[in-house]
Design a protein around this motif. Sequence first.
Motif, PDB file in Angstrom:
ATOM      1  N   LEU A 117       0.477  -9.601  14.224  1.00  0.00           N
ATOM      2  CA  LEU A 117       1.139  -8.557  13.441  1.00  0.00           C
ATOM      3  C   LEU A 117       0.729  -8.616  11.978  1.00  0.00           C
ATOM      4  CD1 LEU A 117       4.619  -8.710  15.175  1.00  0.00           C
ATOM      5  CD2 LEU A 117       3.063  -6.759  15.167  1.00  0.00           C
ATOM      6  N   VAL A 118       0.588  -9.812  11.433  1.00  0.00           N
ATOM      7  CA  VAL A 118       0.116  -9.940  10.052  1.00  0.00           C
ATOM      8  C   VAL A 118      -1.285  -9.351   9.928  1.00  0.00           C
ATOM      9  CG1 VAL A 118      -0.597 -11.574   8.271  1.00  0.00           C
ATOM     10  CG2 VAL A 118       1.579 -11.897   9.452  1.00  0.00           C
ATOM     11  N   ALA A 119      -2.144  -9.629  10.909  1.00  0.00           N
ATOM     12  CA  ALA A 119      -3.512  -9.092  10.876  1.00  0.00           C
ATOM     13  C   ALA A 119      -3.515  -7.571  10.964  1.00  0.00           C
ATOM     14  CB  ALA A 119      -4.336  -9.695  12.013  1.00  0.00           C
ATOM     15  N   LEU A 120      -2.563  -6.997  11.679  1.00  0.00           N
ATOM     16  CA  LEU A 120      -2.518  -5.558  11.872  1.00  0.00           C
ATOM     17  C   LEU A 120      -1.819  -4.822  10.729  1.00  0.00           C
ATOM     18  CD1 LEU A 120      -1.596  -5.445  15.670  1.00  0.00           C
ATOM     19  CD2 LEU A 120      -3.766  -4.742  14.658  1.00  0.00           C
ATOM     20  N   ILE A 151      -0.144  -5.157  21.923  1.00  0.00           N
ATOM     21  CA  ILE A 151       0.372  -4.459  20.749  1.00  0.00           C
ATOM     22  C   ILE A 151      -0.576  -3.311  20.441  1.00  0.00           C
ATOM     23  CG2 ILE A 151       0.899  -4.645  18.288  1.00  0.00           C
ATOM     24  CD1 ILE A 151       1.497  -7.615  18.755  1.00  0.00           C
ATOM     25  N   ARG A 152      -0.027  -2.166  20.118  1.00  0.00           N
ATOM     26  CA  ARG A 152      -0.856  -0.978  19.867  1.00  0.00           C
ATOM     27  C   ARG A 152      -0.631  -0.498  18.439  1.00  0.00           C
ATOM     28  NH1 ARG A 152      -3.814   2.766  22.539  1.00  0.00           N
ATOM     29  NH2 ARG A 152      -3.677   4.953  21.941  1.00  0.00           N
ATOM     30  N   ARG A 153      -1.723  -0.348  17.703  1.00  0.00           N
ATOM     31  CA  ARG A 153      -1.658   0.201  16.352  1.00  0.00           C
ATOM     32  C   ARG A 153      -2.386   1.538  16.339  1.00  0.00           C
ATOM     33  NH1 ARG A 153      -4.768  -2.697  11.454  1.00  0.00           N
ATOM     34  NH2 ARG A 153      -6.484  -2.191  12.886  1.00  0.00           N
ATOM     35  N   THR A 154      -1.717   2.570  15.851  1.00  0.00           N
ATOM     36  CA  THR A 154      -2.340   3.882  15.729  1.00  0.00           C
ATOM     37  C   THR A 154      -2.094   4.424  14.324  1.00  0.00           C
ATOM     38  OG1 THR A 154      -0.358   4.986  16.599  1.00  0.00           O
ATOM     39  CG2 THR A 154      -2.085   4.397  18.178  1.00  0.00           C
ATOM     40  N   PHE A 155      -2.943   5.364  13.941  1.00  0.00           N
ATOM     41  CA  PHE A 155      -2.854   5.969  12.611  1.00  0.00           C
ATOM     42  C   PHE A 155      -2.683   7.488  12.750  1.00  0.00           C
ATOM     43  CE2 PHE A 155      -5.382   2.128  12.289  1.00  0.00           C
ATOM     44  CZ  PHE A 155      -4.884   1.509  11.153  1.00  0.00           C
ATOM     45  N   VAL A 186       1.323   4.418  10.053  1.00  0.00           N
ATOM     46  CA  VAL A 186       0.758   3.341  10.865  1.00  0.00           C
ATOM     47  C   VAL A 186       1.813   2.934  11.882  1.00  0.00           C
ATOM     48  CG1 VAL A 186      -0.307   1.064  10.891  1.00  0.00           C
ATOM     49  CG2 VAL A 186      -0.587   2.546   8.888  1.00  0.00           C
ATOM     50  N   SER A 187       1.576   3.241  13.145  1.00  0.00           N
ATOM     51  CA  SER A 187       2.545   2.929  14.190  1.00  0.00           C
ATOM     52  C   SER A 187       2.197   1.610  14.862  1.00  0.00           C
ATOM     53  CB  SER A 187       2.585   4.044  15.236  1.00  0.00           C
ATOM     54  OG  SER A 187       3.100   5.237  14.688  1.00  0.00           O
ATOM     55  N   ILE A 188       3.202   0.789  15.039  1.00  0.00           N
ATOM     56  CA  ILE A 188       3.053  -0.499  15.722  1.00  0.00           C
ATOM     57  C   ILE A 188       4.001  -0.484  16.910  1.00  0.00           C
ATOM     58  CG2 ILE A 188       3.238  -3.003  15.555  1.00  0.00           C
ATOM     59  CD1 ILE A 188       1.109  -1.944  13.727  1.00  0.00           C
ATOM     60  N   GLY A 189       3.437  -0.572  18.117  1.00  0.00           N
ATOM     61  CA  GLY A 189       4.291  -0.495  19.291  1.00  0.00           C
ATOM     62  C   GLY A 189       3.680  -1.137  20.511  1.00  0.00           C
ATOM     63  N   GLU A 190       4.149  -0.728  21.660  1.00  0.00           N
ATOM     64  CA  GLU A 190       3.751  -1.313  22.933  1.00  0.00           C
ATOM     65  C   GLU A 190       2.503  -0.645  23.478  1.00  0.00           C
ATOM     66  OE1 GLU A 190       5.546  -1.690  27.505  1.00  0.00           O
ATOM     67  OE2 GLU A 190       6.885  -1.221  25.826  1.00  0.00           O
ATOM     68  N   TYR A 191       1.526  -1.432  23.863  1.00  0.00           N
ATOM     69  CA  TYR A 191       0.315  -0.921  24.508  1.00  0.00           C
ATOM     70  C   TYR A 191       0.587  -0.893  26.004  1.00  0.00           C
ATOM     71  CZ  TYR A 191      -4.739   0.003  24.565  1.00  0.00           C
ATOM     72  OH  TYR A 191      -5.976   0.602  24.688  1.00  0.00           O
ATOM     73  N   ASP A 201       0.857  -1.188   0.000  1.00  0.00           N
ATOM     74  CA  ASP A 201       0.000   0.000   0.000  1.00  0.00           C
ATOM     75  C   ASP A 201       0.891   1.235   0.000  1.00  0.00           C
ATOM     76  OD1 ASP A 201      -1.771   2.067   0.437  1.00  0.00           O
ATOM     77  OD2 ASP A 201      -2.912   1.028   1.988  1.00  0.00           O
ATOM     78  N   ASP A 202       1.022   1.891  -1.141  1.00  0.00           N
ATOM     79  CA  ASP A 202       1.948   3.017  -1.241  1.00  0.00           C
ATOM     80  C   ASP A 202       1.441   4.281  -0.557  1.00  0.00           C
ATOM     81  OD1 ASP A 202      -0.019   3.834  -2.991  1.00  0.00           O
ATOM     82  OD2 ASP A 202       1.225   3.716  -4.793  1.00  0.00           O
ATOM     83  N   THR A 203       0.261   4.222   0.068  1.00  0.00           N
ATOM     84  CA  THR A 203      -0.228   5.371   0.831  1.00  0.00           C
ATOM     85  C   THR A 203       0.143   5.262   2.307  1.00  0.00           C
ATOM     86  OG1 THR A 203      -2.389   4.411   1.437  1.00  0.00           O
ATOM     87  CG2 THR A 203      -2.218   5.478  -0.728  1.00  0.00           C
ATOM     88  N   GLU A 204       0.793   4.181   2.699  1.00  0.00           N
ATOM     89  CA  GLU A 204       1.117   3.954   4.109  1.00  0.00           C
ATOM     90  C   GLU A 204       2.618   3.848   4.337  1.00  0.00           C
ATOM     91  OE1 GLU A 204      -2.812   1.481   5.695  1.00  0.00           O
ATOM     92  OE2 GLU A 204      -0.867   0.475   5.576  1.00  0.00           O
ATOM     93  N   VAL A 205       3.041   4.378   5.474  1.00  0.00           N
ATOM     94  CA  VAL A 205       4.396   4.186   5.978  1.00  0.00           C
ATOM     95  C   VAL A 205       4.274   3.564   7.365  1.00  0.00           C
ATOM     96  CG1 VAL A 205       6.511   5.305   6.772  1.00  0.00           C
ATOM     97  CG2 VAL A 205       5.414   6.072   4.652  1.00  0.00           C
ATOM     98  N   LEU A 206       4.946   2.455   7.598  1.00  0.00           N
ATOM     99  CA  LEU A 206       4.923   1.790   8.894  1.00  0.00           C
ATOM    100  C   LEU A 206       6.010   2.381   9.789  1.00  0.00           C
ATOM    101  CD1 LEU A 206       2.886  -0.569   9.387  1.00  0.00           C
ATOM    102  CD2 LEU A 206       3.479  -0.289   6.982  1.00  0.00           C
ATOM    103  N   ARG A 207       5.659   2.670  11.010  1.00  0.00           N
ATOM    104  CA  ARG A 207       6.625   3.130  12.022  1.00  0.00           C
ATOM    105  C   ARG A 207       6.567   2.121  13.171  1.00  0.00           C
ATOM    106  NH1 ARG A 207       6.849   6.555  16.680  1.00  0.00           N
ATOM    107  NH2 ARG A 207       8.816   7.726  16.784  1.00  0.00           N
TER     108      ARG A 207
END
Length: 255
Positions: free
Chosen positions: A220-223, A160-164, A178-183, A20-26
């Motif tokens: 993580l795959v689901a997120l 796991i916490r996902r935020t946009f 799209v941030s993936i980190g610690e909840y 998805d070229d509209t997203e950057v994962l952090r």
Amino acid sequence: MPEVDLVFPRAYVEFANPDDDTEVLRCDLTWLTSSYTCIFGSGCRGIYADAPDMGCCTLGAHFADKADEVRTRGWVERLDAELWQFKPAGRAVRTKDWVEKDDEGARKTRVVEHEGQQACVFQNRPGFAGGAGCALHALALRDGVHPLEAKPDVCWQLPIRRTFREVERQDGSSYTEVSIGEYDRRGWGPGGHDLDWYCSGNTEAHVAVEPVYLTHAAELVALMGQGAYEELVRHCEAHVRSRSLLALHPADPRP
């Protein structure tokens, strides 16, 4: 030192989502390469001292959206009395048997009291013949599928916490971060600081042989999606090979 301070140095990586070229994962490499694991039933003290056997299920689970509730309902209708301690006897399950609204009108799983302890209606209590713990989790395992398919989104995502976040570049273009980190405790809002015990930053829960990015691969795959997860794995492996003590999660065992 059972629980570490919430603020400490972390290592992050950013990369474009290959699907998805509209997203950057952090992604928080410090968290994702840590040795955290859920210790429910193996030392978890519960978020409240007066309900040590309830884990983080004391408050019930808020649904992410209507689709989350509808998907969960399909699994609730498959639960039987062998797996669900609080299944209504002698009649079909009604929505009000397992869904309620909080003080602000948000829909969530119902909280019930049993022997002086309150917790989610799907949380089987110690001593139940079908086993203590989440009835939906048990159903998924019985049916040979990953528990994330049967449980409300917040249940399988935690901790796991996902935020946009929408980001605008200097050239006027934009992307979704799209941030993936610690909840951690802060993810629960102001009340998170009042929890009596919490796992993600607790040394007692950092005992896994493999890191989070492997033990939580399905989540993580689901997120993130499969392509982004595969890219994450490459960055995590490189980080593990080269990381300094500064980038270690402070709740991890020290080398």
